[in-house]
Write a protein that holds these residues in place. Structure first.
Motif, PDB file in Angstrom:
ATOM      1  N   PHE A 126      -5.948   6.390  -3.726  1.00  0.00           N
ATOM      2  CA  PHE A 126      -5.357   7.322  -4.693  1.00  0.00           C
ATOM      3  C   PHE A 126      -5.586   6.909  -6.146  1.00  0.00           C
ATOM      4  O   PHE A 126      -5.611   7.754  -7.036  1.00  0.00           O
ATOM      5  CB  PHE A 126      -3.850   7.448  -4.435  1.00  0.00           C
ATOM      6  N   GLN A 127      -5.709   5.594  -6.352  1.00  0.00           N
ATOM      7  CA  GLN A 127      -5.875   5.054  -7.700  1.00  0.00           C
ATOM      8  C   GLN A 127      -4.777   5.551  -8.637  1.00  0.00           C
ATOM      9  O   GLN A 127      -5.002   5.804  -9.821  1.00  0.00           O
ATOM     10  CB  GLN A 127      -7.265   5.418  -8.268  1.00  0.00           C
ATOM     11  N   PRO A 129      -0.124   5.384  -9.073  1.00  0.00           N
ATOM     12  CA  PRO A 129       1.089   4.697  -8.619  1.00  0.00           C
ATOM     13  C   PRO A 129       1.668   5.255  -7.327  1.00  0.00           C
ATOM     14  O   PRO A 129       2.447   4.581  -6.646  1.00  0.00           O
ATOM     15  CB  PRO A 129       2.056   4.893  -9.784  1.00  0.00           C
ATOM     16  N   VAL A 130       1.306   6.496  -6.949  1.00  0.00           N
ATOM     17  CA  VAL A 130       1.836   7.059  -5.715  1.00  0.00           C
ATOM     18  C   VAL A 130       1.424   6.223  -4.507  1.00  0.00           C
ATOM     19  O   VAL A 130       2.143   6.140  -3.505  1.00  0.00           O
ATOM     20  CB  VAL A 130       1.366   8.524  -5.554  1.00  0.00           C
ATOM     21  N   GLY A 131       0.265   5.569  -4.617  1.00  0.00           N
ATOM     22  CA  GLY A 131      -0.171   4.693  -3.522  1.00  0.00           C
ATOM     23  C   GLY A 131       0.777   3.509  -3.351  1.00  0.00           C
ATOM     24  O   GLY A 131       1.089   3.101  -2.229  1.00  0.00           O
ATOM     25  N   LEU A 132       1.261   2.979  -4.479  1.00  0.00           N
ATOM     26  CA  LEU A 132       2.219   1.870  -4.409  1.00  0.00           C
ATOM     27  C   LEU A 132       3.541   2.336  -3.800  1.00  0.00           C
ATOM     28  O   LEU A 132       4.163   1.617  -3.011  1.00  0.00           O
ATOM     29  CB  LEU A 132       2.447   1.311  -5.810  1.00  0.00           C
ATOM     30  N   LEU A 133       3.949   3.572  -4.154  1.00  0.00           N
ATOM     31  CA  LEU A 133       5.197   4.115  -3.615  1.00  0.00           C
ATOM     32  C   LEU A 133       5.108   4.272  -2.093  1.00  0.00           C
ATOM     33  O   LEU A 133       6.042   3.942  -1.362  1.00  0.00           O
ATOM     34  CB  LEU A 133       5.507   5.459  -4.286  1.00  0.00           C
ATOM     35  N   ILE A 134       3.968   4.793  -1.636  1.00  0.00           N
ATOM     36  CA  ILE A 134       3.794   4.954  -0.187  1.00  0.00           C
ATOM     37  C   ILE A 134       3.796   3.582   0.499  1.00  0.00           C
ATOM     38  O   ILE A 134       4.341   3.404   1.586  1.00  0.00           O
ATOM     39  CB  ILE A 134       2.492   5.720   0.112  1.00  0.00           C
TER      40      ILE A 134
END
Length: 402
Positions: A126-127, A129-134
């Motif tokens: 995703f590059q 922050p949503v990737g960190l949230l997931i």
């Protein structure tokens, strides 16, 4: 082979999870947007599988975790159910708590690796922050329950270990109590035997003489000895009873016999053995300045007393010699020699407990005892019965009793 029945709590969990998931589905509360490929009711299939695996979460935790993982993955292709995700976290927790120790250690590690790998992969895809949230969400449903299960398991194992230690301590305490009671009973038996046997043997010998000889003078002398020994025996019995009744708070212990009383013991033995042709002599070669610990003096006195009693019962006519020797820094040696022959029987009945008591007393002091016939000295009887005890003496010997 009978398959184990599910735990009652697991049955309640499975039923509650399924009904709760159906309720949320009927209200249209999904975790994802509607999928065109699958109808909304398809979310009930992973929900049913996830709820069913809870029935065996305690019996087959690792197998149920694998099934729960497959159901969670399948749930991602439907509209999704929050209950399915929540029950999966319980499957991870159960795999840690109820599986083998090796598996319990591996599940948190694998969960941590999955969380880290998923977070890195999603950030790369995703590059944003949503990737960190997931990745955090994945950690909450995998790593968090695994760590919680590990903590709970460690607490349970610590509680089981503490309970086991408590049971072992109670068992050891009971064993110590039984051993203490047995030792005290043995000590009381030795004291009772040593105090009473000498007097009762003299009574038996002289009463036999009074009954077998029709001589008024002999009968009168025998009755005098019988009375003297009866009074002495009663006095010793009162001393023992007083010792048993003595309160633990009493600071004045009952007096115990010492070697200073051997002269009176030998004099009494001479009176008792006169009718059998026995005489008694004491050869005390101890250094006058040397004091002995109370347990050693009591053991030595009782050994002499029992040896004299045995001589009155079994010895041939002649002299019974008692020898004591002790030098500072060395053991106390007690030796009693009595004439040994082939008598048709003892002058008074015995139980054989005397030698056993002597051996026990000597063993408690870590000494040595020998008893048996040996060659007599030149000019004396051919054989003598020799009782020889070597009692170690330490300056710091403070053992309370023997």
């Amino acid at each position: 082979m009978t398959f184990p029945r599910p735990h009652r709590d697991d049955v309640i969990l499975a039923v509650t999870a399924f009904l709760g998931g159906v309720l949320l589905w009927s209200l249209g509360l999904y975790t994802q947007s509607s999928r065109n490929a699958l109808p909304p009711w398809a979310a009930l299939v992973p929900l049913a599988v996830m709820s069913a695996q809870s029935l065996l979460r305690r019996i087959l935790p690792l197998a149920m975790l694998a099934i729960a993982t497959a159901a969670l993955i399948a749930d991602q292709f439907t509209v999704g159910s929050l209950v399915t995700v929540v029950v999966f976290t319980d499957a991870v927790y159960a795999a840690v708590v109820y599986s083998s120790p090796t598996a319990a250690r591996r599940v948190p590690v694998v969960s941590g690796l999955i969380t880290v790998a998923s977070t890195i992969t999603l950030l790369a895809v995703f590059q944003e922050p949503v990737g960190l949230l997931i990745g955090v969400i994945i950690g909450l449903i995998t790593l968090a329950p695994a760590v919680t299960g590990s903590i709970i398991r460690n607490h349970r194992e610590a509680a089981d270990a503490a309970r086991l230690r408590a049971e072992q301590t109670a068992l050891l305490a009971e064993m110590d109590r039984v051993q203490a009671v047995t030792a005290e009973r043995s000590r009381m038996a030795r004291e009772l035997h040593d105090m009473v046997a000498n007097h009762l043997s003299a009574i038996a010998i002289h009463s036999t003489a009074a009954l077998s000889l029709n001589d008024p003078r002999t009968t009168e002398e025998a009755l005098g000895v019988i009375r003297e020994n009866s009074v002495a025996g009663l006095s010793e019995m009162r001393r023992l009873i007083g010792l048993l009744r003595q309160s633990s708070d009493d600071n004045e212990p009952a007096a115990a016999p010492t070697l200073a009383g051997l002269d009176a013991l030998i004099a009494q033995a001479g009176t008792n053995g006169a009718a059998s042709g026995l005489t008694f002599s004491l050869n005390d070669r101890r250094e006058a300045a040397n004091s002995l610990p109370a347990p050693v003096e009591l053991a030595a006195y009782r050994i002499v007393q029992e040896s004299v009693t045995n001589a009155l019962k079994h010895a041939e006519s002649g002299q019974v010699e008692i020898h004591l020797s002790h030098e500072r820094g060395h053991a106390l040696t007690v030796e009693v020699n009595s004439p040994f022959g082939r008598r048709p029987g003892p002058r008074a009945p015995g139980s054989g407990a005397g030698l056993v008591g002597m051996r026990e007393r000597v063993a408690l002091l870590k000494g040595e005892l020998t008893a048996g016939p040996v060659e007599g000295p030149p000019g004396g009887p051919a054989k003598i019965w020799c009782v020889r005890a070597v009692l170690p003496v330490r300056d710091d010997d403070k053992e309370p009793s023997t």
